[in-house]
Design a protein around this motif. Structure first.
Motif, PDB file in Angstrom:
ATOM      1  N   GLU A  80      55.320  49.235  23.877  1.00  0.00           N
ATOM      2  CA  GLU A  80      56.499  49.129  24.744  1.00  0.00           C
ATOM      3  C   GLU A  80      56.788  50.456  25.449  1.00  0.00           C
ATOM      4  OE1 GLU A  80      56.449  48.088  21.534  1.00  0.00           O
ATOM      5  OE2 GLU A  80      56.279  45.944  22.009  1.00  0.00           O
ATOM      6  N   ALA A  81      56.636  51.564  24.724  1.00  0.00           N
ATOM      7  CA  ALA A  81      56.840  52.880  25.332  1.00  0.00           C
ATOM      8  C   ALA A  81      55.786  53.141  26.405  1.00  0.00           C
ATOM      9  CB  ALA A  81      56.784  53.964  24.262  1.00  0.00           C
ATOM     10  N   PHE A  82      54.557  52.710  26.143  1.00  0.00           N
ATOM     11  CA  PHE A  82      53.495  52.871  27.132  1.00  0.00           C
ATOM     12  C   PHE A  82      53.794  52.062  28.391  1.00  0.00           C
ATOM     13  CE2 PHE A  82      49.536  51.185  28.964  1.00  0.00           C
ATOM     14  CZ  PHE A  82      48.999  52.372  29.442  1.00  0.00           C
ATOM     15  N   VAL A  83      54.230  50.807  28.222  1.00  0.00           N
ATOM     16  CA  VAL A  83      54.542  49.949  29.374  1.00  0.00           C
ATOM     17  C   VAL A  83      55.701  50.539  30.161  1.00  0.00           C
ATOM     18  CG1 VAL A  83      55.404  47.664  30.033  1.00  0.00           C
ATOM     19  CG2 VAL A  83      53.591  47.870  28.338  1.00  0.00           C
ATOM     20  N   ALA A  84      56.719  51.055  29.477  1.00  0.00           N
ATOM     21  CA  ALA A  84      57.867  51.672  30.165  1.00  0.00           C
ATOM     22  C   ALA A  84      57.433  52.903  30.947  1.00  0.00           C
ATOM     23  CB  ALA A  84      58.950  52.030  29.152  1.00  0.00           C
ATOM     24  N   ALA A  85      56.577  53.722  30.345  1.00  0.00           N
ATOM     25  CA  ALA A  85      56.095  54.919  31.047  1.00  0.00           C
ATOM     26  C   ALA A  85      55.238  54.531  32.244  1.00  0.00           C
ATOM     27  CB  ALA A  85      55.299  55.806  30.090  1.00  0.00           C
ATOM     28  N   LYS A  86      54.430  53.490  32.092  1.00  0.00           N
ATOM     29  CA  LYS A  86      53.600  53.026  33.208  1.00  0.00           C
ATOM     30  C   LYS A  86      54.475  52.514  34.355  1.00  0.00           C
ATOM     31  CE  LYS A  86      51.155  49.184  34.158  1.00  0.00           C
ATOM     32  NZ  LYS A  86      50.572  47.943  33.889  1.00  0.00           N
ATOM     33  N   GLN A  87      55.520  51.762  34.017  1.00  0.00           N
ATOM     34  CA  GLN A  87      56.431  51.263  35.055  1.00  0.00           C
ATOM     35  C   GLN A  87      57.116  52.419  35.775  1.00  0.00           C
ATOM     36  OE1 GLN A  87      55.323  48.015  35.540  1.00  0.00           O
ATOM     37  NE2 GLN A  87      57.442  47.760  36.147  1.00  0.00           N
ATOM     38  N   TRP A 145      54.111  57.002  41.620  1.00  0.00           N
ATOM     39  CA  TRP A 145      53.217  58.159  41.669  1.00  0.00           C
ATOM     40  C   TRP A 145      51.753  57.739  41.542  1.00  0.00           C
ATOM     41  CZ3 TRP A 145      55.251  62.039  43.846  1.00  0.00           C
ATOM     42  CH2 TRP A 145      56.602  62.295  43.692  1.00  0.00           C
ATOM     43  N   LEU A 146      51.500  56.693  40.775  1.00  0.00           N
ATOM     44  CA  LEU A 146      50.134  56.172  40.683  1.00  0.00           C
ATOM     45  C   LEU A 146      49.688  55.573  42.013  1.00  0.00           C
ATOM     46  CD1 LEU A 146      50.293  54.532  37.146  1.00  0.00           C
ATOM     47  CD2 LEU A 146      49.082  56.625  37.803  1.00  0.00           C
ATOM     48  N   PHE A 147      50.628  54.947  42.727  1.00  0.00           N
ATOM     49  CA  PHE A 147      50.337  54.416  44.060  1.00  0.00           C
ATOM     50  C   PHE A 147      49.935  55.547  45.003  1.00  0.00           C
ATOM     51  CE2 PHE A 147      51.864  53.369  48.348  1.00  0.00           C
ATOM     52  CZ  PHE A 147      51.129  52.215  48.584  1.00  0.00           C
ATOM     53  N   TRP A 189      46.134  56.142  46.747  1.00  0.00           N
ATOM     54  CA  TRP A 189      45.929  56.260  48.197  1.00  0.00           C
ATOM     55  C   TRP A 189      45.391  57.635  48.581  1.00  0.00           C
ATOM     56  CZ3 TRP A 189      45.179  52.680  51.626  1.00  0.00           C
ATOM     57  CH2 TRP A 189      45.547  51.388  51.291  1.00  0.00           C
ATOM     58  N   ALA A 190      45.744  58.672  47.829  1.00  0.00           N
ATOM     59  CA  ALA A 190      45.143  59.989  48.078  1.00  0.00           C
ATOM     60  C   ALA A 190      43.648  59.946  47.761  1.00  0.00           C
ATOM     61  CB  ALA A 190      45.839  61.059  47.247  1.00  0.00           C
ATOM     62  N   CYS A 191      43.291  59.252  46.668  1.00  0.00           N
ATOM     63  CA  CYS A 191      41.860  59.096  46.338  1.00  0.00           C
ATOM     64  C   CYS A 191      41.141  58.289  47.404  1.00  0.00           C
ATOM     65  CB  CYS A 191      41.702  58.441  44.971  1.00  0.00           C
ATOM     66  SG  CYS A 191      42.167  59.509  43.604  1.00  0.00           S
ATOM     67  N   TYR A 192      41.759  57.197  47.866  1.00  0.00           N
ATOM     68  CA  TYR A 192      41.143  56.391  48.935  1.00  0.00           C
ATOM     69  C   TYR A 192      40.949  57.222  50.199  1.00  0.00           C
ATOM     70  CZ  TYR A 192      42.519  52.251  46.188  1.00  0.00           C
ATOM     71  OH  TYR A 192      42.691  51.314  45.212  1.00  0.00           O
ATOM     72  N   ALA A 193      41.954  58.010  50.548  1.00  0.00           N
ATOM     73  CA  ALA A 193      41.850  58.838  51.753  1.00  0.00           C
ATOM     74  C   ALA A 193      40.757  59.889  51.608  1.00  0.00           C
ATOM     75  CB  ALA A 193      43.198  59.507  52.045  1.00  0.00           C
ATOM     76  N   LEU A 241      46.831  44.630  46.633  1.00  0.00           N
ATOM     77  CA  LEU A 241      47.709  43.463  46.656  1.00  0.00           C
ATOM     78  C   LEU A 241      48.080  43.059  45.230  1.00  0.00           C
ATOM     79  CD1 LEU A 241      49.088  41.147  48.215  1.00  0.00           C
ATOM     80  CD2 LEU A 241      46.962  39.870  47.939  1.00  0.00           C
ATOM     81  N   PHE A 242      47.090  43.013  44.337  1.00  0.00           N
ATOM     82  CA  PHE A 242      47.390  42.678  42.945  1.00  0.00           C
ATOM     83  C   PHE A 242      48.252  43.752  42.288  1.00  0.00           C
ATOM     84  CE2 PHE A 242      43.671  39.811  43.337  1.00  0.00           C
ATOM     85  CZ  PHE A 242      44.329  38.648  42.990  1.00  0.00           C
ATOM     86  N   ASN A 243      48.035  45.019  42.634  1.00  0.00           N
ATOM     87  CA  ASN A 243      48.900  46.078  42.097  1.00  0.00           C
ATOM     88  C   ASN A 243      50.312  45.937  42.614  1.00  0.00           C
ATOM     89  OD1 ASN A 243      47.092  47.472  40.449  1.00  0.00           O
ATOM     90  ND2 ASN A 243      46.255  48.608  42.160  1.00  0.00           N
ATOM     91  N   LEU A 244      50.463  45.545  43.861  1.00  0.00           N
ATOM     92  CA  LEU A 244      51.796  45.344  44.433  1.00  0.00           C
ATOM     93  C   LEU A 244      52.513  44.179  43.736  1.00  0.00           C
ATOM     94  CD1 LEU A 244      53.877  46.093  46.624  1.00  0.00           C
ATOM     95  CD2 LEU A 244      52.753  44.415  48.096  1.00  0.00           C
ATOM     96  N   ILE A 245      51.786  43.096  43.488  1.00  0.00           N
ATOM     97  CA  ILE A 245      52.371  41.960  42.772  1.00  0.00           C
ATOM     98  C   ILE A 245      52.811  42.391  41.373  1.00  0.00           C
ATOM     99  CG2 ILE A 245      51.840  39.725  41.745  1.00  0.00           C
ATOM    100  CD1 ILE A 245      50.046  39.210  44.216  1.00  0.00           C
ATOM    101  N   ASP A 246      51.977  43.177  40.695  1.00  0.00           N
ATOM    102  CA  ASP A 246      52.327  43.672  39.367  1.00  0.00           C
ATOM    103  C   ASP A 246      53.545  44.581  39.438  1.00  0.00           C
ATOM    104  OD1 ASP A 246      51.994  44.084  36.562  1.00  0.00           O
ATOM    105  OD2 ASP A 246      51.015  46.000  37.014  1.00  0.00           O
ATOM    106  N   TRP A 247      53.588  45.440  40.454  1.00  0.00           N
ATOM    107  CA  TRP A 247      54.678  46.395  40.622  1.00  0.00           C
ATOM    108  C   TRP A 247      55.999  45.652  40.852  1.00  0.00           C
ATOM    109  CZ3 TRP A 247      54.633  50.698  44.914  1.00  0.00           C
ATOM    110  CH2 TRP A 247      55.655  51.598  44.682  1.00  0.00           C
TER     111      TRP A 247
END
Length: 125
Positions: free
Chosen positions: A44-51, A56-58, A62-66, A114-120
């Motif tokens: 639960e703590a991991f999921v909260a930290a990920k949320q 910042w992960l987004f 995108w910095a990696c993609y660029a 798109l799947f990351n956006l749906i998850d977000w």
């Protein structure tokens, strides 16, 4: 000599290299997530930290993609085009395939995001 050649991934068929890399990435991802859950104390703590880290992960993705797109356009693509120009047909058929491959790569990135956006946003695909 033959056994050593079997151990060299440069001599493996491409689908085998892909599968080995895919399994390796899944295993590495599992180890990283398990370690993070262990360090945070609970799932639960991991999921909260990920949320909390999703924006910042987004930005990181995108910095990696660029960065990859910039290196592809400035460094790798000119080298590939020079090699293609040495083909018998001047590389015209291979350039068309390269264009399709670039389009498929952009499509794959768009699907992942798109799947990351749906998850977000909290939905389920």
């Amino acid at each position: 000599m033959t056994f050593m050649r079997l151990l060299d991934p440069r001599h493996w068929p491409s689908p085998l290299v892909f599968l080995v890399a895919l399994v390796g990435m899944f295993a590495l991802s599992g180890v990283v997530v398990s370690l993070a859950i262990q360090l945070m104390g609970s799932r639960e703590a991991f999921v909260a930290a990920k949320q909390a880290a999703l924006p910042w992960l987004f930005v990181w993705r995108w910095a990696c993609y660029a960065g990859l797109a910039l290196v592809w356009r400035r460094v790798w693509k000119p080298r590939v085009i020079m090699c293609l120009n040495e083909d018998r047909d001047g590389g015209s058929a291979a350039r068309a395939g390269l264009k399709r491959l670039e389009t498929l790569a952009i499509g794959a990135v768009a699907c992942v995001e798109l799947f990351n956006l749906i998850d977000w946003l909290g939905g389920s695909p």
